[in-house]
Design a protein around this motif. Structure first.
Motif, short mmCIF file in Angstrom:
data_model
loop_
_atom_site.label_atom_id
_atom_site.label_comp_id
_atom_site.label_asym_id
_atom_site.label_seq_id
_atom_site.Cartn_x
_atom_site.Cartn_y
_atom_site.Cartn_z
N MET A 125 -41.16 37.26 -22.85
CA MET A 125 -40.23 36.85 -21.80
C MET A 125 -40.92 35.88 -20.84
O MET A 125 -42.06 36.11 -20.42
N ALA A 126 -40.24 34.79 -20.51
CA ALA A 126 -40.74 33.82 -19.53
C ALA A 126 -39.91 33.92 -18.26
O ALA A 126 -38.69 33.93 -18.31
N LEU A 127 -40.62 34.01 -17.11
CA LEU A 127 -39.97 34.10 -15.81
C LEU A 127 -40.41 32.93 -14.94
O LEU A 127 -41.54 32.44 -15.06
N SER A 128 -39.53 32.50 -14.05
CA SER A 128 -39.88 31.47 -13.08
C SER A 128 -40.87 32.04 -12.07
O SER A 128 -40.66 33.14 -11.54
N ARG A 129 -41.92 31.28 -11.77
CA ARG A 129 -42.84 31.71 -10.73
C ARG A 129 -42.22 31.61 -9.34
O ARG A 129 -42.66 32.29 -8.41
N GLU A 130 -41.18 30.81 -9.23
CA GLU A 130 -40.57 30.59 -7.92
C GLU A 130 -39.75 31.79 -7.44
O GLU A 130 -39.80 32.14 -6.27
N ASP A 131 -39.01 32.43 -8.36
CA ASP A 131 -38.14 33.52 -7.93
C ASP A 131 -38.01 34.66 -8.94
O ASP A 131 -37.26 35.61 -8.72
N GLY A 132 -38.74 34.61 -10.06
CA GLY A 132 -38.69 35.67 -11.05
C GLY A 132 -37.51 35.61 -12.00
O GLY A 132 -37.32 36.52 -12.81
N LYS A 133 -36.74 34.54 -11.95
CA LYS A 133 -35.59 34.40 -12.85
C LYS A 133 -36.07 34.33 -14.30
O LYS A 133 -37.02 33.64 -14.62
N VAL A 134 -35.38 35.07 -15.20
CA VAL A 134 -35.71 35.03 -16.61
C VAL A 134 -35.25 33.70 -17.19
O VAL A 134 -34.07 33.35 -17.13
N LEU A 135 -36.18 32.92 -17.76
CA LEU A 135 -35.89 31.59 -18.28
C LEU A 135 -35.58 31.60 -19.77
O LEU A 135 -34.71 30.89 -20.24
N TRP A 136 -36.31 32.41 -20.52
CA TRP A 136 -36.03 32.58 -21.94
C TRP A 136 -36.70 33.85 -22.44
O TRP A 136 -37.60 34.40 -21.79
N GLU A 137 -36.26 34.30 -23.60
CA GLU A 137 -36.81 35.49 -24.23
C GLU A 137 -36.77 35.30 -25.74
O GLU A 137 -35.79 34.79 -26.28
N THR A 138 -37.86 35.69 -26.43
CA THR A 138 -37.91 35.51 -27.87
C THR A 138 -38.53 36.73 -28.52
O THR A 138 -39.46 37.34 -27.96
N PRO A 139 -38.04 37.16 -29.69
CA PRO A 139 -38.56 38.36 -30.33
C PRO A 139 -39.93 38.14 -30.95
O PRO A 139 -40.26 37.03 -31.39
N LEU A 140 -40.73 39.21 -31.02
CA LEU A 140 -42.03 39.21 -31.65
C LEU A 140 -42.00 40.15 -32.86
O LEU A 140 -41.18 41.07 -32.90
N PRO A 141 -42.91 39.97 -33.82
CA PRO A 141 -42.88 40.80 -35.02
C PRO A 141 -43.29 42.25 -34.80
O PRO A 141 -42.84 43.14 -35.53
N THR A 142 -44.11 42.51 -33.80
CA THR A 142 -44.56 43.87 -33.52
C THR A 142 -45.10 43.94 -32.10
O THR A 142 -45.09 42.95 -31.37
N GLU A 143 -45.59 45.11 -31.67
CA GLU A 143 -45.95 45.31 -30.27
C GLU A 143 -47.19 44.52 -29.86
O GLU A 143 -48.05 44.21 -30.68
N VAL A 144 -47.24 44.23 -28.57
CA VAL A 144 -48.34 43.47 -27.97
C VAL A 144 -48.85 44.24 -26.76
O VAL A 144 -48.07 44.65 -25.90
N LEU A 145 -50.17 44.46 -26.70
CA LEU A 145 -50.80 45.10 -25.55
C LEU A 145 -51.57 44.10 -24.70
O LEU A 145 -51.78 44.32 -23.52
N ALA A 146 -52.01 42.99 -25.32
CA ALA A 146 -52.82 42.00 -24.62
C ALA A 146 -51.92 41.06 -23.81
O ALA A 146 -50.84 40.67 -24.25
N THR A 147 -52.39 40.66 -22.64
CA THR A 147 -51.65 39.76 -21.76
C THR A 147 -51.41 38.41 -22.42
O THR A 147 -52.35 37.80 -22.95
N PRO A 148 -50.17 37.89 -22.42
CA PRO A 148 -49.92 36.54 -22.95
C PRO A 148 -50.70 35.52 -22.13
O PRO A 148 -50.87 35.67 -20.92
N GLN A 149 -51.14 34.45 -22.81
CA GLN A 149 -51.94 33.41 -22.16
C GLN A 149 -51.33 32.04 -22.44
O GLN A 149 -50.85 31.77 -23.54
N SER A 150 -51.40 31.15 -21.43
CA SER A 150 -50.77 29.84 -21.56
C SER A 150 -51.68 28.72 -21.05
O SER A 150 -52.46 28.93 -20.12
N ASN A 151 -51.55 27.55 -21.67
CA ASN A 151 -52.22 26.35 -21.16
C ASN A 151 -51.22 25.38 -20.53
O ASN A 151 -51.55 24.24 -20.23
N GLY A 152 -49.97 25.84 -20.34
CA GLY A 152 -48.92 25.01 -19.77
C GLY A 152 -48.01 24.38 -20.81
O GLY A 152 -46.85 24.07 -20.53
N THR A 153 -48.52 24.21 -22.03
CA THR A 153 -47.73 23.64 -23.12
C THR A 153 -47.30 24.72 -24.10
O THR A 153 -46.16 24.73 -24.57
N ILE A 154 -48.23 25.62 -24.41
CA ILE A 154 -47.93 26.75 -25.29
C ILE A 154 -48.29 28.04 -24.59
O ILE A 154 -49.15 28.07 -23.69
#
Length: 390
Positions: A125-154
């Motif tokens: 799930m992606a949220l706006s840093r400005e107000d927490g609004k949900v911007l998009w959501e996409t399914p994953l193949p299985t569970e994730v425990l590690a924090t998602p990481q971004s470089n701004g593009t991916i």
């Protein structure tokens, strides 16, 4: 208790640590090895509270790692029951609050524009840093425990079954996927991938540190942090569950029943290594390297030649967190929620605070103003200042 075990002791160490992690969902804070008692000390330093707040139900009695995101100007924190807060670090003022219609399993990750969380039903799930609004959501193949990481593009996530997936930060569409070979038995923990503009570094349960091209997910190089040895699956555990630490053009990494090593970022060549066993990222301070060992011992190594400087063994089997450097001191948390303050010089215990009865799992963080952010398993989030006692 010595930091490294051999023979039958090594087998026992592997078995106990694996069980403590694999079955944490049933018994989150119950260690299988008898932990050392809380040390009795005469403290010379103490932690003064600046502000405190509750973030939902914290980890919600689940074995999660919901580390707050510190961007300098704001703190972003989430709880397992879906509460997300943006908070001013100086005074604890809540800038915005969002209650999601989902439980949170991993986070908080972020870049300049967005925050990233993974839900219990395996959705990114992606949220706006400005107000927490949900911007998009996409399914994953299985569970994730590690924090998602971004470089701004991916934004990159790593699943518990060894998949690394990259998604567009703008649309949430998958851009690439890498599948690793997962051992029969592994820890219920995973290192957050380290995402740069050109390269993604990911640690795996098979003991490998892998560099992937950020634009395609193609392997660039791999380094063996730990090599499975022994006849049983417990003996062969070599998970890399701590995020590498970048030092100029090299990565400092440590694994369970493996090595503490410095690796060339360009080609994956080993610069140096020494035997070590840890489930957490190493820490650097005052020219030295500090490691929270798998058995709870805290070790210091001289940065110039990796010679062991000291070992603090009074915290054995207390499930210590990754260390954090605070001026002349080193701080760790433990499974009973105590914060322990050690001297950087010799590892002696100089202070202690009982913080959260539910325990501490995520490491403390230094803020821009030098204060210390602590997030307990119950959702208690507090900023402290370390002071000498009168």
């Amino acid at each position: 208790m010595p930091g490294l075990h051999s023979g039958s002791s090594l087998v026992r160490l592997a078995a106990l640590t694996a069980l403590a992690l694999l079955f944490a969902g049933c018994s989150t804070n119950e260690p299988f090895e008898e932990p050392a008692p809380v040390p009795e000390i005469e403290g010379t330093v103490e932690l003064d509270r600046i502000w405190t707040m509750d973030v939902g139900d914290g980890h919600g009695d689940q074995f999660l790692y919901l580390t707050p995101l510190n961007t300098g100007d704001l703190l972003y924190a989430a709880s397992a029951d879906g509460e997300v807060y943006a908070v001013e670090p100086g005074n604890g003022k809540v800038v915005w609050y969002k209650k999601l219609d989902a439980q949170v399993f991993a986070g908080v990750g972020g870049d300049r524009e967005q925050l990233y969380l993974v839900t219990r039903d395996a959705s990114l799930m992606a949220l706006s840093r400005e107000d927490g609004k949900v911007l998009w959501e996409t399914p994953l193949p299985t569970e994730v425990l590690a924090t998602p990481q971004s470089n701004g593009t991916i934004v990159v996530v790593q699943t518990t079954d060894g998949k690394v997936l990259s998604f567009s930060t703008q649309t949430g569409e998958k851009t690439w996927q890498y599948d690793s070979v997962v051992p029969v038995l592994s820890m219920r923990a995973a290192a957050p991938p380290l995402v740069g503009s050109e390269m993604v570094l990911a640690g795996f349960a098979n003991g490998k540190l892998l560099a992937l091209a950020s634009d395609s997910g193609q392997p660039v190089w791999q380094y063996e942090v730990g090599q499975p040895k022994g006849r049983t699956e417990l003996e062969r555990l070599v998970d890399v569950t701590g995020q590498p630490l970048i030092l100029e053009n090299a990565a400092l990494v440590v694994g369970y029943q493996g090595k503490l090593a410095l690796v060339n970022l360009r080609n994956g060549d080993e610069i140096w290594s020494r035997k070590a066993s840890s489930l957490h990222s190493p820490m650097i301070g005052a020219g030295n390297i500090y490691v929270s060992s798998a058995n709870g011992d805290i070790k210091a190594f001289r940065g110039s030649d990796r010679r062991e400087l000291w070992t603090q063994d009074r915290l054995s089997w207390r499930q210590t967190t990754q260390p954090v450097v605070y001026d002349d001191y080193l701080l760790v948390g433990d499974f009973e929620g105590y914060i322990h303050i050690m001297s950087l010089e010799d590892g002696s215990l100089q202070g202690q605070l009982e913080f959260d009865d539910n325990g501490l799992r995520v490491p403390a963080q230094r803020l821009r103003n030098g204060n210390l952010l602590v997030y307990g398993n119950s959702g208690k989030m507090t900023v402290f200042e370390l002071k000498e006692r009168d």
